[in-house]
Design an enzyme around this catalytic site. Structure first.
Site, PDB file in Angstrom:
ATOM      1  N   LYS A 299       0.891  -1.172   0.000  1.00  0.00           N
ATOM      2  CA  LYS A 299       0.000   0.000   0.000  1.00  0.00           C
ATOM      3  C   LYS A 299       0.928   1.220   0.000  1.00  0.00           C
ATOM      4  O   LYS A 299       1.654   1.468   0.966  1.00  0.00           O
ATOM      5  CB  LYS A 299      -0.884  -0.062   1.251  1.00  0.00           C
ATOM      6  CG  LYS A 299      -1.336   1.251   1.860  1.00  0.00           C
ATOM      7  CD  LYS A 299      -2.243   2.081   0.994  1.00  0.00           C
ATOM      8  CE  LYS A 299      -2.632   3.363   1.738  1.00  0.00           C
ATOM      9  NZ  LYS A 299      -1.543   4.336   1.917  1.00  0.00           N
TER      10      LYS A 299
ATOM     11  N   GLU B 101       5.415  -1.524  13.396  1.00  0.00           N
ATOM     12  CA  GLU B 101       6.543  -0.815  14.017  1.00  0.00           C
ATOM     13  C   GLU B 101       6.096   0.614  14.192  1.00  0.00           C
ATOM     14  O   GLU B 101       5.908   1.337  13.220  1.00  0.00           O
ATOM     15  CB  GLU B 101       7.788  -0.911  13.129  1.00  0.00           C
ATOM     16  CG  GLU B 101       8.337  -2.313  13.014  1.00  0.00           C
ATOM     17  CD  GLU B 101       8.770  -2.902  14.345  1.00  0.00           C
ATOM     18  OE1 GLU B 101       9.146  -2.134  15.243  1.00  0.00           O
ATOM     19  OE2 GLU B 101       8.701  -4.133  14.493  1.00  0.00           O
TER      20      GLU B 101
ATOM     21  N   GLY C  86      -1.362   2.582  13.011  1.00  0.00           N
ATOM     22  CA  GLY C  86      -1.031   1.184  13.262  1.00  0.00           C
ATOM     23  C   GLY C  86      -2.081   0.505  14.123  1.00  0.00           C
ATOM     24  O   GLY C  86      -2.487  -0.631  13.849  1.00  0.00           O
TER      25      GLY C  86
ATOM     26  N   CYS D 152      11.996   7.250  14.268  1.00  0.00           N
ATOM     27  CA  CYS D 152      11.291   6.531  15.328  1.00  0.00           C
ATOM     28  C   CYS D 152      12.219   6.277  16.509  1.00  0.00           C
ATOM     29  O   CYS D 152      11.755   6.043  17.619  1.00  0.00           O
ATOM     30  CB  CYS D 152      10.748   5.221  14.777  1.00  0.00           C
ATOM     31  SG  CYS D 152      11.999   4.303  13.883  1.00  0.00           S
TER      32      CYS D 152
ATOM     33  N   GLY E 125       4.791   3.006  10.862  1.00  0.00           N
ATOM     34  CA  GLY E 125       4.069   4.275  10.864  1.00  0.00           C
ATOM     35  C   GLY E 125       3.645   4.675  12.254  1.00  0.00           C
ATOM     36  O   GLY E 125       4.245   4.267  13.256  1.00  0.00           O
TER      37      GLY E 125
HETATM   38  P1  NAP Z   1       1.119   6.956   9.289  1.00  0.00           P
HETATM   39  O1  NAP Z   1       0.462   8.264   9.117  1.00  0.00           O
HETATM   40  O2  NAP Z   1       0.569   6.035  10.308  1.00  0.00           O
HETATM   41  O3  NAP Z   1       1.096   6.275   7.834  1.00  0.00           O
HETATM   42  C1  NAP Z   1       1.614   4.991   7.560  1.00  0.00           C
HETATM   43  C2  NAP Z   1       0.735   4.286   6.523  1.00  0.00           C
HETATM   44  O4  NAP Z   1      -0.482   3.843   7.136  1.00  0.00           O
HETATM   45  C3  NAP Z   1       0.300   5.144   5.334  1.00  0.00           C
HETATM   46  O5  NAP Z   1       0.236   4.304   4.194  1.00  0.00           O
HETATM   47  C4  NAP Z   1      -1.075   5.602   5.722  1.00  0.00           C
HETATM   48  O6  NAP Z   1      -1.934   5.904   4.644  1.00  0.00           O
HETATM   49  C5  NAP Z   1      -1.605   4.367   6.438  1.00  0.00           C
HETATM   50  N1  NAP Z   1      -2.641   4.672   7.432  1.00  0.00           N
HETATM   51  C6  NAP Z   1      -2.468   5.436   8.544  1.00  0.00           C
HETATM   52  N2  NAP Z   1      -3.614   5.456   9.267  1.00  0.00           N
HETATM   53  C7  NAP Z   1      -4.504   4.673   8.598  1.00  0.00           C
HETATM   54  C8  NAP Z   1      -5.865   4.303   8.834  1.00  0.00           C
HETATM   55  N3  NAP Z   1      -6.515   4.735   9.923  1.00  0.00           N
HETATM   56  N4  NAP Z   1      -6.472   3.504   7.948  1.00  0.00           N
HETATM   57  C9  NAP Z   1      -5.820   3.072   6.835  1.00  0.00           C
HETATM   58  N5  NAP Z   1      -4.545   3.407   6.546  1.00  0.00           N
HETATM   59  C10 NAP Z   1      -3.886   4.179   7.413  1.00  0.00           C
HETATM   60  O7  NAP Z   1       2.655   7.129   9.667  1.00  0.00           O
HETATM   61  P2  NAP Z   1       3.747   8.118   9.039  1.00  0.00           P
HETATM   62  O8  NAP Z   1       3.381   9.514   9.312  1.00  0.00           O
HETATM   63  O9  NAP Z   1       4.010   7.735   7.663  1.00  0.00           O
HETATM   64  O10 NAP Z   1       5.087   7.796   9.843  1.00  0.00           O
HETATM   65  C11 NAP Z   1       5.510   8.514  10.973  1.00  0.00           C
HETATM   66  C12 NAP Z   1       5.390   7.613  12.196  1.00  0.00           C
HETATM   67  O11 NAP Z   1       6.032   6.381  11.929  1.00  0.00           O
HETATM   68  C13 NAP Z   1       6.074   8.151  13.457  1.00  0.00           C
HETATM   69  O12 NAP Z   1       5.214   7.972  14.550  1.00  0.00           O
HETATM   70  C14 NAP Z   1       7.318   7.285  13.597  1.00  0.00           C
HETATM   71  O13 NAP Z   1       7.786   7.151  14.912  1.00  0.00           O
HETATM   72  C15 NAP Z   1       6.840   5.998  13.024  1.00  0.00           C
HETATM   73  N6  NAP Z   1       7.937   5.216  12.513  1.00  0.00           N
HETATM   74  C16 NAP Z   1       8.225   4.040  13.126  1.00  0.00           C
HETATM   75  C17 NAP Z   1       9.290   3.283  12.679  1.00  0.00           C
HETATM   76  C18 NAP Z   1       9.628   1.997  13.352  1.00  0.00           C
HETATM   77  O14 NAP Z   1      10.395   1.240  12.785  1.00  0.00           O
HETATM   78  N7  NAP Z   1       9.104   1.706  14.513  1.00  0.00           N
HETATM   79  C19 NAP Z   1      10.069   3.709  11.588  1.00  0.00           C
HETATM   80  C20 NAP Z   1       9.729   4.913  10.979  1.00  0.00           C
HETATM   81  C21 NAP Z   1       8.642   5.645  11.449  1.00  0.00           C
HETATM   82  P3  NAP Z   1      -1.894   7.321   3.881  1.00  0.00           P
HETATM   83  O15 NAP Z   1      -0.823   7.181   2.850  1.00  0.00           O
HETATM   84  O16 NAP Z   1      -3.242   7.429   3.315  1.00  0.00           O
HETATM   85  O17 NAP Z   1      -1.592   8.377   4.900  1.00  0.00           O
END
Ligand code: NAP
Length: 507
Positions: free
Chosen positions: A182, A263, A244, A300, A239
């Site tokens: 996705k 993650e 998540g 992260c 994300g």
């Molecule tokens: P995000 O907003 O959660 O987006 C990640 C993916 O999930 C995107 O494809 C998004 O779709 C989709 N998504 C989010 N909410 C959804 C929902 N309710 N229903 C369906 N799809 C959904 O995260 P981000 O802003 O890209 O990343 C930043 C976050 O990632 C930070 O909190 C960071 O700490 C964390 N992170 C963690 C790691 C790790 O390894 N633990 C690594 C890097 C980042 P859309 O494209 O439509 O928005």
């Protein structure tokens, strides 16, 4: 030559349009239109993945290794275009995109070598004991097998290494699982060109068309349709906690629940022990400031909290951290939404009782400047929200009264990706009290360093108890991450002719 995306989905070998378009929102450069995904397209991709799952699982390790290496080659062949569109879409500097591309191709090649070595199969053999009393023992063989189609969601802050052909995709393809990605709406063009690379490698290696699909987003129903599709057997997600958790809940509520390897975020606390503080508190503060502001703090593993023991050394540390952070210029964040969330998070911390602002440079639009706050151990323990991630360059110094309160704070932590100890030889006894607590909280415990910069290696653990991840037994970085997409199968008394090749070799 300038790369201009065509804006289509890659569904099982075909570039297709969607029911509508969404427009990208690059940090700089031209915006482009991309096809919106739909549940019908998700269905096409997932069915194609399932249709080839058995054939792809039956490919040899040599064939899959060649496929992974070919993907890496095809990515390198598009290096300039990937950096161009990647920097435009994310605002990340060129050097960062180039470095991340190297990490991405390195991961792919590392998985190729890993599966060729064969240890990941964890093959076991218990010979038959026909004369055993009171009952004979059958012959038992065990091996890890691929689980079937895997869905992958990348994160905005790693448009290459944690995205379309990032760690999750590499691990799943290495395991023998087809992948449905996705695409992230923050970098759809970067996703497209990387998908082109996978597509070219797939054709060159004669792999089935359904083995890889990329569906652009543009609509939340796309992600929901992917995780609830019956063909999908696991999800790799990187994300936010909110996103998540929503998708994790959908996986759990399916008629057939599936594992969701999310993650998520973390505040990655650092514990500064007294002798190290006395010897090099100011130096640690300068290193912390650099780690905290790297990439606009959008990691992260960003170390958001520093725990220090009250006294003159704590004051020196706070003064040095303030001096190091004050002059840091505002940086462009990945998306308008992330910048807005950073401002909201900063305001939430600033408005919490008992919190003092040491550095607060207001900024607007998609930019972020560092914030530094300070509070006491008692206030932190009383305010759960002070332990929540603010994604961006925000640091919080927590001053505890003594070693016991530091231990209490550690015990109060939620799950973390990392915990860090800064210690010298005289701090060993203190460190030995903290370690058993910290290893229950984090996937990685490190000493005298900063957690940003996750080595892709056999021993790496990038995960941790919830909310750092939704599956504390797993890692999303390093070769061990392949285990998420494998399942042990025991073969009891199976005739040699029926055994998978990898088990026959062992006989
Ligand atoms: P995000 O907003 O959660 O987006 C990640 C993916 O999930 C995107 O494809 C998004 O779709 C989709 N998504 C989010 N909410 C959804 C929902 N309710 N229903 C369906 N799809 C959904 O995260 P981000 O802003 O890209 O990343 C930043 C976050 O990632 C930070 O909190 C960071 O700490 C964390 N992170 C963690 C790691 C790790 O390894 N633990 C690594 C890097 C980042 P859309 O494209 O439509 O928005």
């Amino acid at each position: 030559m300038t790369f201009t995306p065509h804006g289509k989905h890659l569904i099982a070998g075909d570039w297709v349009s969607g029911p509508g378009t969404f427009t990208s929102s690059p940090a700089h450069g031209a915006a482009h239109d991309f096809a919106v995904g739909s549940p019908a397209l998700v269905d096409d991709a997932c069915r194609a993945a399932e249709a080839c799952a058995v054939a792809y699982a039956a490919t040899t390790r040599t064939e899959r290794a060649a496929f992974l290496n070919a993907i890496a080659d095809e990515i390198e062949a598009r290096a300039a275009a990937i950096t161009q569109i990647g920097t435009e879409e994310t605002g990340l500097p060129e050097a960062r995109l180039n470095g991340e591309r190297g990490r991405t191709t390195g991961q792919l090649r590392q998985f190729a070598a890993h599966i060729l070595a064969g240890d990941y199969l964890d093959r076991r053999f218990d010979a038959a004991l026909p004369d055993r009393e009171p009952a004979p023992r059958p012959e038992l063989r065990m091996m890890q097998r691929p689980i079937g189609p895997v869905a992958v969601f990348g994160a905005s802050n790693f448009p290459l290494a944690f995205s379309t052909a990032g760690g999750d995709t590499a691990a799943a393809l290495a395991a023998g699982c087809p992948v449905v990605v996705k695409g992230h709406s923050a970098h759809p063009g970067t996703g497209e060109i990387v998908a082109e690379a996978v597509h070219a490698a797939r054709i060159a290696c004669n792999m089935p068309a359904g083995v890889f699909s990329l569906i652009q987003g543009g609509d939340r129903s796309v992600g929901e349709a992917v995780v609830t599709h019956p063909a999908i057997k696991a999800v790799g997600f990187t994300g936010s906690l909110g996103g998540g958790r929503a998708l994790f809940n959908l996986c759990a509520a399916r008629p057939e629940p599936i594992p969701f390897f999310g993650e998520l975020g973390s505040v990655n606390p650092m514990f500064l022990l007294p002798e190290a503080m006395a010897a090099r508190g100011a130096q640690i503060a300068a290193g912390w400031a650099a780690s905290l502001t790297m990439g606009a703090g959008q990691f992260c593993t960003n170390p958001g909290i520093a725990v220090v023991i009250a006294g003159p050394d704590a004051e020196t540390f706070a003064t040095a951290a303030t001096a190091a952070l004050q002059p840091v210029a505002p940086q462009t964040m990945l998306t308008d939404g992330i910048a807005a969330a950073y401002r909201q998070g900063s305001e939430r911390i600033a408005g919490t009782s008992g919190v003092q602002a040491l550095v607060a440079t207001p900024c607007d639009q998609r930019r972020a400047a560092p914030y530094l706050f300070r509070t006491t151990g008692a206030e932190w323990l009383a305010n759960h929200a002070l332990g929540e991630e603010v994604f961006g360059p925000l640091g919080l110094i927590v001053t505890v009264t003594d070693a016991d309160e530091m231990l209490a704070l550690a015990a109060h932590l939620e799950g973390q990706l990392t915990c860090t100890l800064h210690l010298d030889a005289g701090d060993t006894a203190h460190g030995r009290r903290l370690l058993p607590v910290l290893e229950r909280k984090a996937g990685r415990v490190l000493a005298n360093g900063f957690p940003t910069g996750v080595e892709v290696a056999d021993s790496m653990v990038h995960g941790g108890p919830y909310p750092a991840s939704t599956n504390f037994g797993a890692t999303s970085v390093g070769t061990l991450s392949i285990r998420r997409f494998l399942r042990p199968v025991c073969y009891q008394n199976l005739p040699e002719a029926l055994l998978p090749d990898d088990l026959r070799e062992q006989a």
